[in-house]
Design a protein around this motif. Structure first.
Motif, PDB file in Angstrom:
ATOM      1  N   ASP A  43      -3.781   3.277  -5.379  1.00 54.97           N
ATOM      2  CA  ASP A  43      -3.926   4.508  -6.320  1.00 54.97           C
ATOM      3  C   ASP A  43      -2.585   5.375  -6.417  1.00 54.97           C
ATOM      4  O   ASP A  43      -1.960   5.376  -5.137  1.00 54.97           O
ATOM      5  CB  ASP A  43      -5.081   5.353  -5.961  1.00 54.97           C
ATOM      6  CG  ASP A  43      -6.517   4.757  -6.120  1.00 54.97           C
ATOM      7  OD1 ASP A  43      -6.463   3.904  -6.659  1.00 54.97           O
ATOM      8  OD2 ASP A  43      -7.353   5.338  -5.677  1.00 54.97           O
ATOM      9  N   ARG A  44      -2.193   5.776  -7.493  1.00 54.42           N
ATOM     10  CA  ARG A  44      -1.105   6.565  -7.557  1.00 54.42           C
ATOM     11  C   ARG A  44      -1.432   8.027  -7.427  1.00 54.42           C
ATOM     12  O   ARG A  44      -2.438   8.736  -7.752  1.00 54.42           O
ATOM     13  CB  ARG A  44      -0.650   6.505  -9.160  1.00 54.42           C
ATOM     14  CG  ARG A  44       0.831   7.160  -9.350  1.00 54.42           C
ATOM     15  CD  ARG A  44       1.517   6.832 -10.650  1.00 54.42           C
ATOM     16  NE  ARG A  44       2.791   7.242 -10.970  1.00 54.42           N
ATOM     17  CZ  ARG A  44       3.507   7.108 -12.100  1.00 54.42           C
ATOM     18  NH1 ARG A  44       2.849   6.343 -12.748  1.00 54.42           N
ATOM     19  NH2 ARG A  44       4.422   8.010 -12.272  1.00 54.42           N
ATOM     20  N   LEU A  45      -0.454   8.583  -6.577  1.00 52.18           N
ATOM     21  CA  LEU A  45      -0.663  10.114  -6.640  1.00 52.18           C
ATOM     22  C   LEU A  45       0.232  10.909  -7.433  1.00 52.18           C
ATOM     23  O   LEU A  45       1.184  10.462  -8.237  1.00 52.18           O
ATOM     24  CB  LEU A  45       0.066  10.509  -4.952  1.00 52.18           C
ATOM     25  CG  LEU A  45      -0.852   9.698  -3.887  1.00 52.18           C
ATOM     26  CD1 LEU A  45      -0.119  10.002  -2.440  1.00 52.18           C
ATOM     27  CD2 LEU A  45      -2.342  10.694  -3.939  1.00 52.18           C
ATOM     28  N   PRO A  46       0.230  12.233  -7.445  1.00 50.12           N
ATOM     29  CA  PRO A  46       1.073  13.184  -8.142  1.00 50.12           C
ATOM     30  C   PRO A  46       2.474  13.030  -8.039  1.00 50.12           C
ATOM     31  O   PRO A  46       2.808  12.588  -6.897  1.00 50.12           O
ATOM     32  CB  PRO A  46       0.525  14.549  -8.290  1.00 50.12           C
ATOM     33  CG  PRO A  46      -0.800  14.277  -7.991  1.00 50.12           C
ATOM     34  CD  PRO A  46      -0.703  13.006  -7.007  1.00 50.12           C
ATOM     35  N   GLY A  82       6.892   5.728  -8.728  1.00 49.95           N
ATOM     36  CA  GLY A  82       6.131   7.093  -8.199  1.00 49.95           C
ATOM     37  C   GLY A  82       5.593   6.739  -6.708  1.00 49.95           C
ATOM     38  O   GLY A  82       6.131   6.092  -5.853  1.00 49.95           O
ATOM     39  N   ILE A  83       4.638   7.595  -6.237  1.00 48.65           N
ATOM     40  CA  ILE A  83       4.042   7.428  -4.840  1.00 48.65           C
ATOM     41  C   ILE A  83       2.736   7.001  -5.154  1.00 48.65           C
ATOM     42  O   ILE A  83       1.889   7.407  -5.950  1.00 48.65           O
ATOM     43  CB  ILE A  83       3.919   9.120  -4.371  1.00 48.65           C
ATOM     44  CG1 ILE A  83       5.430   9.637  -4.526  1.00 48.65           C
ATOM     45  CG2 ILE A  83       3.393   8.838  -3.064  1.00 48.65           C
ATOM     46  CD1 ILE A  83       5.547  11.240  -4.272  1.00 48.65           C
ATOM     47  N   PHE A  84       2.426   6.294  -4.181  1.00 45.59           N
ATOM     48  CA  PHE A  84       0.892   5.432  -4.110  1.00 45.59           C
ATOM     49  C   PHE A  84       0.388   5.550  -2.558  1.00 45.59           C
ATOM     50  O   PHE A  84       1.233   5.437  -1.766  1.00 45.59           O
ATOM     51  CB  PHE A  84       1.190   4.175  -4.714  1.00 45.59           C
ATOM     52  CG  PHE A  84       1.844   3.844  -5.996  1.00 45.59           C
ATOM     53  CD1 PHE A  84       0.877   3.660  -7.256  1.00 45.59           C
ATOM     54  CD2 PHE A  84       3.184   3.803  -6.159  1.00 45.59           C
ATOM     55  CE1 PHE A  84       1.479   3.626  -8.329  1.00 45.59           C
ATOM     56  CE2 PHE A  84       3.635   3.869  -7.521  1.00 45.59           C
ATOM     57  CZ  PHE A  84       2.842   3.625  -8.484  1.00 45.59           C
ATOM     58  N   VAL A  85      -0.978   5.340  -2.783  1.00 47.72           N
ATOM     59  CA  VAL A  85      -1.609   5.060  -1.364  1.00 47.72           C
ATOM     60  C   VAL A  85      -0.998   3.638  -0.964  1.00 47.72           C
ATOM     61  O   VAL A  85      -1.274   2.762  -1.867  1.00 47.72           O
ATOM     62  CB  VAL A  85      -3.073   5.433  -1.458  1.00 47.72           C
ATOM     63  CG1 VAL A  85      -3.840   5.015  -0.231  1.00 47.72           C
ATOM     64  CG2 VAL A  85      -3.525   6.699  -2.161  1.00 47.72           C
ATOM     65  N   ALA A  86      -0.500   3.555   0.412  1.00 47.71           N
ATOM     66  CA  ALA A  86      -0.268   2.211   0.934  1.00 47.71           C
ATOM     67  C   ALA A  86      -1.115   1.061   0.447  1.00 47.71           C
ATOM     68  O   ALA A  86      -2.616   1.397   0.781  1.00 47.71           O
ATOM     69  CB  ALA A  86       0.162   2.074   2.122  1.00 47.71           C
ATOM     70  N   GLU A  87      -0.826  -0.183  -0.024  1.00 51.00           N
ATOM     71  CA  GLU A  87      -1.891  -1.137   0.150  1.00 51.00           C
ATOM     72  C   GLU A  87      -2.050  -1.652   1.689  1.00 51.00           C
ATOM     73  O   GLU A  87      -1.051  -1.724   2.378  1.00 51.00           O
ATOM     74  CB  GLU A  87      -1.286  -2.433  -0.540  1.00 51.00           C
ATOM     75  CG  GLU A  87      -0.713  -2.012  -2.052  1.00 51.00           C
ATOM     76  CD  GLU A  87      -1.976  -2.013  -2.928  1.00 51.00           C
ATOM     77  OE1 GLU A  87      -3.040  -2.488  -2.437  1.00 51.00           O
ATOM     78  OE2 GLU A  87      -1.860  -1.676  -4.135  1.00 51.00           O
ATOM     79  N   GLY A  88      -3.287  -2.112   1.689  1.00 49.80           N
ATOM     80  CA  GLY A  88      -3.658  -2.848   3.068  1.00 49.80           C
ATOM     81  C   GLY A  88      -3.452  -4.398   2.788  1.00 49.80           C
ATOM     82  O   GLY A  88      -2.755  -4.833   2.075  1.00 49.80           O
ATOM     83  N   GLY A  89      -4.341  -4.932   3.811  1.00 53.79           N
ATOM     84  CA  GLY A  89      -4.265  -6.368   3.628  1.00 53.79           C
ATOM     85  C   GLY A  89      -5.065  -7.141   2.742  1.00 53.79           C
ATOM     86  O   GLY A  89      -5.180  -8.318   2.598  1.00 53.79           O
ATOM     87  N   GLY A  90      -5.825  -6.248   1.946  1.00 52.65           N
ATOM     88  CA  GLY A  90      -6.677  -6.850   0.848  1.00 52.65           C
ATOM     89  C   GLY A  90      -8.248  -6.833   1.130  1.00 52.65           C
ATOM     90  O   GLY A  90      -9.162  -7.084   0.366  1.00 52.65           O
ATOM     91  N   GLY A  91      -8.561  -6.786   2.610  1.00 48.89           N
ATOM     92  CA  GLY A  91      -9.659  -6.769   2.849  1.00 48.89           C
ATOM     93  C   GLY A  91     -10.589  -5.594   3.080  1.00 48.89           C
ATOM     94  O   GLY A  91      -9.853  -4.351   2.981  1.00 48.89           O
TER      95      GLY A  91
END
Length: 276
Positions: A43-46, A82-91
């Motif tokens: 998800d993208r942050l402001p 932009g700035i995003f919530v970091a991706e996890g491993g997908g699980g």
């Protein structure tokens, strides 16, 4: 420069309260913002300016908070995007763990409780299954941690500490246990950065001597003793985290009010991470 604040047994006077850098306060608020809004990985942050307005901080302090959260893997900053919530491993489990709040008493205690369960079992299994080479690796890493502690070398201690716990995990001969230990310690390192500014949370010498005691129990094949000593080792870490978080709670009044600059409005350099 961010204002400092300290707390002591005697009282709550300004001269004796713990240091709270502005970027630390804003990083903490930003993680709360992500959790409260249920934002997911990707998800993208402001923008920095938008976040600064939401959090009631200056843009400079917000930028430093974003930097430190990116450094510990909680945010992803993509140039031009932009700035995003970091991706996890997908699980699902990985995604849920991305909601971990490194300065929350509840979250840290849950993490340490889980770590105690996992690492006690790795120590018990290591005492039963470790090969002579694995025992030597465990003992050597414990000795290196003590040497680093006695010369007050926090960075060298952190490396030896990581090597020790990984060696015990490897000697459990269970790749899932070893992976769990590594994953939990990565999360704990986020708390190290935000609560201890990259320093170990307690006495390095105490931790190193606990390493040696665990190593000797593993070497002697004393499975229950090794497990019990590992639980005591993690309990020592837990007491330090609890103390630091309690100190933080005394300073909730230092949070910047909406629309007010955080930390006096001047950016500070984020800390360097080190394992505890």
């Amino acid at each position: 420069m961010a204002e400092s604040s300290r707390v002591s047994d005697e009282g709550d006077d300004e001269a004796s309260r713990p240091y709270r850098p502005g970027y630390e306060l804003v990083a903490e608020q930003l993680l709360d913002h992500i959790a409260e809004r249920g934002l997911r990985p990707g998800d993208r942050l402001p923008t920095e300016q938008g976040l600064a307005e939401i959090l009631g901080a200056t843009r400079n302090v917000t930028r430093e908070a974003v930097k430190v959260l990116a450094a510990i893997g909680r945010l992803s900053v993509r140039r031009g995007a932009g700035i995003f919530v970091a991706e996890g491993g997908g699980g699902l489990v990985d995604d849920q763990l991305l909601q971990f709040r490194p300065t929350s008493m509840e979250d840290v205690l849950m993490l340490l409780d889980y770590r105690s369960v996992i690492e006690a079992e790795t120590a018990r299994r290591a005492a039963t299954l470790a090969t002579p080479i694995e025992v030597r690796t465990i003992r050597e890493s414990a000795k290196v941690s003590l040497e680093a502690a006695l010369r007050y070398d926090g960075h060298a201690f952190a490396r030896a500490d990581e090597a020790f716990h990984d060696a015990v995990g490897a000697a459990s001969h269970n790749v899932f246990l070893r992976s769990s230990v590594a994953g939990v310690r990565r999360l704990a390192s986020q708390s190290d950065v935000l609560l201890f500014h990259g320093d170990a949370p307690g006495s390095l010498e105490v931790a190193a001597r606990q390493h040696l005691a665990i190593a000797e129990a593993v070497s002697a094949g004393e499975a229950e003793l090794a497990g019990r000593l590992m639980v005591e080792h993690i309990a020592t870490t837990q007491s330090q985290f609890e103390r630091k978080i309690r100190d933080r709670l005394f300073n909730l009044g230092d949070r910047p009010a909406p629309g007010a600059p955080a930390g006096g409005g001047e950016a500070e350099s984020p800390p360097h991470s080190s394992a505890s």
